[in-house]
Design a protein around this motif. Structure first.
Motif, PDB file in Angstrom:
ATOM      1  N   ILE A 140       0.797  -1.191  -0.045  1.00  0.00           N
ATOM      2  CA  ILE A 140       0.090   0.048   0.207  1.00  0.00           C
ATOM      3  C   ILE A 140       0.898   1.115  -0.039  1.00  0.00           C
ATOM      4  CG2 ILE A 140      -1.891   1.374   1.178  1.00  0.00           C
ATOM      5  CD1 ILE A 140      -2.677  -1.413   2.226  1.00  0.00           C
ATOM      6  N   THR A 141       0.639   1.921  -1.137  1.00  0.00           N
ATOM      7  CA  THR A 141       1.643   3.085  -1.209  1.00  0.00           C
ATOM      8  C   THR A 141       1.026   4.402  -1.236  1.00  0.00           C
ATOM      9  OG1 THR A 141       1.601   2.732  -3.657  1.00  0.00           O
ATOM     10  CG2 THR A 141       3.518   1.813  -2.485  1.00  0.00           C
ATOM     11  N   TRP A 143       1.197   8.994  -2.138  1.00  0.00           N
ATOM     12  CA  TRP A 143       1.032   9.765  -3.446  1.00  0.00           C
ATOM     13  C   TRP A 143       2.269  10.419  -3.689  1.00  0.00           C
ATOM     14  CZ3 TRP A 143       2.013  14.350  -1.270  1.00  0.00           C
ATOM     15  CH2 TRP A 143       1.354  14.431   0.023  1.00  0.00           C
ATOM     16  N   LYS A 167      -1.593  -1.440  -4.062  1.00  0.00           N
ATOM     17  CA  LYS A 167      -2.699  -0.612  -4.028  1.00  0.00           C
ATOM     18  C   LYS A 167      -2.017   0.911  -3.996  1.00  0.00           C
ATOM     19  CE  LYS A 167      -5.220   1.895  -1.806  1.00  0.00           C
ATOM     20  NZ  LYS A 167      -5.348   3.245  -2.255  1.00  0.00           N
ATOM     21  N   SER A 169      -1.951   4.858  -4.265  1.00  0.00           N
ATOM     22  CA  SER A 169      -2.837   5.884  -3.610  1.00  0.00           C
ATOM     23  C   SER A 169      -3.880   6.343  -4.534  1.00  0.00           C
ATOM     24  CB  SER A 169      -1.945   7.238  -3.305  1.00  0.00           C
ATOM     25  OG  SER A 169      -2.757   8.313  -3.120  1.00  0.00           O
ATOM     26  N   GLU A 170      -5.271   6.695  -4.149  1.00  0.00           N
ATOM     27  CA  GLU A 170      -6.149   6.985  -4.769  1.00  0.00           C
ATOM     28  C   GLU A 170      -5.689   8.283  -5.483  1.00  0.00           C
ATOM     29  OE1 GLU A 170      -6.030   6.543  -1.732  1.00  0.00           O
ATOM     30  OE2 GLU A 170      -7.291   7.915  -0.490  1.00  0.00           O
ATOM     31  N   GLY A 199      -9.346   4.146   0.938  1.00  0.00           N
ATOM     32  CA  GLY A 199      -9.090   3.513   2.256  1.00  0.00           C
ATOM     33  C   GLY A 199      -9.796   1.933   2.331  1.00  0.00           C
ATOM     34  N   GLY A 202      -7.837  -0.445   0.249  1.00  0.00           N
ATOM     35  CA  GLY A 202      -6.621  -0.562   0.962  1.00  0.00           C
ATOM     36  C   GLY A 202      -6.659  -1.871   2.297  1.00  0.00           C
ATOM     37  N   ALA A 203      -7.888  -1.384   2.814  1.00  0.00           N
ATOM     38  CA  ALA A 203      -8.186  -2.150   3.865  1.00  0.00           C
ATOM     39  C   ALA A 203      -8.368  -3.759   3.422  1.00  0.00           C
ATOM     40  CB  ALA A 203      -9.542  -1.764   4.626  1.00  0.00           C
ATOM     41  N   PHE A 214       3.332  -1.221   4.317  1.00  0.00           N
ATOM     42  CA  PHE A 214       2.497   0.055   4.303  1.00  0.00           C
ATOM     43  C   PHE A 214       3.637   1.238   4.363  1.00  0.00           C
ATOM     44  CE2 PHE A 214       0.611   3.702   5.994  1.00  0.00           C
ATOM     45  CZ  PHE A 214      -0.671   4.011   5.336  1.00  0.00           C
ATOM     46  N   SER A 217       0.847   7.870   5.949  1.00  0.00           N
ATOM     47  CA  SER A 217       0.790   8.519   7.249  1.00  0.00           C
ATOM     48  C   SER A 217       0.557   7.843   8.332  1.00  0.00           C
ATOM     49  CB  SER A 217      -0.593   9.461   7.127  1.00  0.00           C
ATOM     50  OG  SER A 217      -1.605   8.636   7.325  1.00  0.00           O
ATOM     51  N   THR A 220      -3.012   6.625   9.463  1.00  0.00           N
ATOM     52  CA  THR A 220      -3.416   5.509   8.589  1.00  0.00           C
ATOM     53  C   THR A 220      -2.516   4.261   8.992  1.00  0.00           C
ATOM     54  OG1 THR A 220      -4.253   6.798   6.904  1.00  0.00           O
ATOM     55  CG2 THR A 220      -4.207   4.628   6.266  1.00  0.00           C
ATOM     56  N   GLN A 223      -3.793   2.263  11.953  1.00  0.00           N
ATOM     57  CA  GLN A 223      -5.078   1.604  11.578  1.00  0.00           C
ATOM     58  C   GLN A 223      -4.558   0.209  10.885  1.00  0.00           C
ATOM     59  OE1 GLN A 223      -7.998   3.474   9.257  1.00  0.00           O
ATOM     60  NE2 GLN A 223      -7.530   5.344  10.464  1.00  0.00           N
ATOM     61  N   ARG A 316      -5.273  19.609  -0.107  1.00  0.00           N
ATOM     62  CA  ARG A 316      -5.341  19.410   1.482  1.00  0.00           C
ATOM     63  C   ARG A 316      -3.803  19.600   1.866  1.00  0.00           C
ATOM     64  NH1 ARG A 316      -4.844  15.175   5.320  1.00  0.00           N
ATOM     65  NH2 ARG A 316      -4.095  13.813   3.414  1.00  0.00           N
TER      66      ARG A 316
HETATM   67  P1  ADP Z   1      -1.806  10.448   2.926  1.00  0.00           P
HETATM   68  O1  ADP Z   1      -0.334  10.083   2.837  1.00  0.00           O
HETATM   69  O2  ADP Z   1      -2.638  11.244   2.228  1.00  0.00           O
HETATM   70  O3  ADP Z   1      -2.253  10.872   4.496  1.00  0.00           O
HETATM   71  P2  ADP Z   1      -2.644   7.803   4.000  1.00  0.00           P
HETATM   72  O4  ADP Z   1      -1.630   7.423   4.752  1.00  0.00           O
HETATM   73  O5  ADP Z   1      -4.024   7.742   4.523  1.00  0.00           O
HETATM   74  O6  ADP Z   1      -2.571   9.241   2.847  1.00  0.00           O
HETATM   75  O7  ADP Z   1      -2.962   6.672   2.525  1.00  0.00           O
HETATM   76  C1  ADP Z   1      -1.674   6.043   1.978  1.00  0.00           C
HETATM   77  C2  ADP Z   1      -2.342   4.922   1.367  1.00  0.00           C
HETATM   78  O8  ADP Z   1      -2.902   4.087   2.342  1.00  0.00           O
HETATM   79  C3  ADP Z   1      -3.047   5.274   0.515  1.00  0.00           C
HETATM   80  O9  ADP Z   1      -2.785   4.266  -0.675  1.00  0.00           O
HETATM   81  C4  ADP Z   1      -4.493   4.906   0.983  1.00  0.00           C
HETATM   82  O10 ADP Z   1      -5.691   4.634   0.120  1.00  0.00           O
HETATM   83  C5  ADP Z   1      -4.287   3.796   1.935  1.00  0.00           C
HETATM   84  N1  ADP Z   1      -5.092   3.710   2.977  1.00  0.00           N
HETATM   85  C6  ADP Z   1      -5.889   4.785   3.477  1.00  0.00           C
HETATM   86  N2  ADP Z   1      -6.955   4.178   4.547  1.00  0.00           N
HETATM   87  C7  ADP Z   1      -6.252   2.871   4.602  1.00  0.00           C
HETATM   88  C8  ADP Z   1      -6.867   1.640   5.277  1.00  0.00           C
HETATM   89  N3  ADP Z   1      -7.589   1.807   6.377  1.00  0.00           N
HETATM   90  N4  ADP Z   1      -6.376   0.730   5.231  1.00  0.00           N
HETATM   91  C9  ADP Z   1      -5.482   0.314   4.362  1.00  0.00           C
HETATM   92  N5  ADP Z   1      -5.026   1.272   3.347  1.00  0.00           N
HETATM   93  C10 ADP Z   1      -5.508   2.642   3.647  1.00  0.00           C
END
Ligand code: ADP
Length: 510
Positions: A140-141, A143, A167, A169-170, A199, A202-203, A214, A217, A220, A223, A316
């Motif tokens: 899970i990566t 952006w 997966k 980033s969106e 998310g 990703g979950a 992973f 952030s 996340t 979680q 953001r």
């Molecule tokens: P940002 O870097 O924008 O703060 P995140 O850390 O939330 O973003 O997202 C990093 C990656 O984790 C993205 O690919 C995102 O889609 C994914 N992601 C977000 N929420 C979850 C989740 N609950 N479980 C797994 N992957 C997630």
């Protein structure tokens, strides 16, 4: 980019510099993720059995495909991230080093390892470790580096014999998807695929995988770690940072200024290991700030060729940078360069802030933007104390001409990496581990053989060294005399260690 959900099943990807539509991707639900995972698992068996040499052949072909398509990939990467060309080009070219390194070393790193015996009971045994890949790795990566942060882990995982479900980033799913197209185009076995979505997708990947890597952030990551804990699933996390730079009075100031400017502003500051705060010893503070301000004011910003600093991937993130600057100014800080939103697009001007302190968000929260807050400190001690005053512990830089001093300072910093008189140099040092301390992560990536072993389960194997008898002394049936002999031998062996330790203690007491 700025993604907009157009329906429950599609995401629009827009160019962060001008809002133009770059592409659309599906939102893959849990069923889609599980279907992809099942296909990958089926193909993985043959992939693991093919052995490292065969796998390395495919990895090298894939690397060649990426290099051949680097212009196309760099264009796409620029379009979905708003990076300037030089920042994007590093991703599409230098990241191939990860593939080359693990393709070249997979056979050596995966070979069975003999280990020495220790203790009486294992003495008659030949001991070894063998490595077996996790069937399915979920990657899970985020952006900020859609290719680098994917290849850094996809390369060792594939080399180890795993299948990989990515997966991206969106916010930036397109370039990673295109790199994965390359795997298919070279005709490689179907052990690499991706899913798109946010998310929830990703979950679902976390739930479907046997090992989760992973990057993202801290919030996340926490979680993801909790979810993995529930399922007793191994996970490796690379999270946020607030990397300090320490500039000492004996630094080569010209280099320190250039290094801090680039380290803070490269990729518009959206680098986990970018310089996020600077501590400069009083003796050189004025001169450092003057030179840094001049350098930062000289930089140009925009999407066209020749610019130095690009857009930020999300609106953001611009808001966060803007909030950190305005909160600092409201609390008494001064902007000496930049400090403004761009006129259009996701831009924030390259910024230098002075008169900052640790009550301000710009010094304590991750900004992930093109801002460089600089604080004057009395001496090395104060710099180290403030550098360690953070919930994060990803990396740090130290600037001094005195190498011994630099190493001494490095040893006291609570971070996973220290670059002396340089920035980012640990990132492509594949033989070093890349890990975050404190809230910056858990586990590590790269680090030579460790970077490949992490994608494997290790199996301990014992075998008798000598021809064996029908039964061992310690097996059934028990008898008083055999128990007595075994007890004597075990006590003698264990006691020898004990008496040695007692001997050492006596030495210390003297
Ligand atoms: P940002 O870097 O924008 O703060 P995140 O850390 O939330 O973003 O997202 C990093 C990656 O984790 C993205 O690919 C995102 O889609 C994914 N992601 C977000 N929420 C979850 C989740 N609950 N479980 C797994 N992957 C997630």
């Amino acid at each position: 980019m700025t993604t907009t959900t157009t329906s429950n099943s599609a995401l629009e990807v827009r160019n962060p510099s001008d809002g133009q539509l770059v592409g659309t991707v599906s939102v893959d639900d849990r069923d889609a993720v599980n279907r992809r995972a099942t296909q990958l698992r089926l193909a993985q068996r043959a992939w693991a059995e093919a052995g490292p040499r065969q796998r390395s052949k495919w990895l090298r072909l894939w690397r060649d495909w990426i290099l051949t398509h680097s212009d196309e990939l760099t264009d796409l990467l620029q379009a979905e991230t708003g990076k300037v060309r030089p920042d994007a080009l590093v991703e599409t070219t230098a990241s191939c080093e990860f593939i080359t390194y693990y393709a070249d070393h997979a056979e050596e790193f995966l070979a069975d390892e003999r280990v020495k015996t220790a203790g009486l009971l294992s003495l008659p045994k030949r001991l070894s470790k063998t490595y077996q890949p996790y069937p399915l790795v979920g990657l899970i990566t985020p952006w900020n580096f859609p290719i680098t942060l994917f290849l850094m882990d996809a390369a060792p995982a594939l080399a180890a014999g795993c299948a990989v479900l990515a997966k991206p980033s969106e916010e930036t799913p397109l370039t990673c998807a295109r790199v994965i197209d390359g795997w298919r185009e070279i005709g490689a076995p179907p052990v690499l695929a991706h899913v798109t979505g946010a998310g929830d997708t990703g979950a679902a990947v976390v739930d479907a995988a046997d090992f989760v890597q992973f990057t993202g952030s801290t919030a996340t990551g926490r979680q993801v770690a909790l979810r993995c804990a529930e399922q007793l699933k191994p996970v490796s996390l690379e999270l946020g940072g607030k990397d300090p730079a320490i500039v000492l009075e004996d630094a080569d100031l010209a280099r320190a200024v250039e290094g801090v400017a680039w380290g803070g502003l490269f990729n518009a500051g959206q680098v986990c290991i970018s310089v996020e705060r600077v501590y400069v010893v009083a003796a050189v503070y004025e001169e450092f700030v003057a030179r840094l301000t001049q350098r930062v004011q000289s930089l140009t910003q925009g999407a066209d060729a020749g610019n130095d600093v690009g857009a930020m991937v999300t609106a953001r993130q611009v808001d966060i940078a803007d909030r950190h600057v305005s909160e600092a100014v409201a609390a008494g800080a001064k902007v000496v360069a930049g400090g403004k939103r761009g006129a259009a697009g996701n831009y924030y001007t390259p910024t230098v802030l002075v008169d900052v302190d640790h009550t301000m968000s710009c010094m304590t929260e991750e900004t992930f933007g093109p801002t460089i807050p600089v604080m004057c400190v009395a001496d090395e001690e104060e710099a180290i104390r403030l550098a360690n005053d953070s919930t994060y512990g990803l990396s740090a830089t130290v600037w001094t001409r005195d190498r011994a001093r630099a190493r001494r300072v490095a040893r006291r910093l609570e971070v996973g990496a220290v670059n002396i008189n340089d920035v980012f140099s640990n990132l492509f040092a594949m033989t070093l581990p890349h890990s975050g301390w404190k809230a910056s992560g858990m586990g590590a990536r790269l680090g030579g053989a460790d970077g490949l072993h992490k994608y494997c389960r290790v199996r301990a194997v014992t075998e008798p060294r000598l021809p064996v008898r029908a039964r061992e002394l310690t097996w059934y049936p028990y008898s008083a005399w055999r128990t007595a002999i075994a007890a004597k031998m075990l006590r003698a062996a264990a006691g020898r260690g004990l008496s040695q330790r007692l001997g050492q203690n006596k030495e210390h007491r003297r």
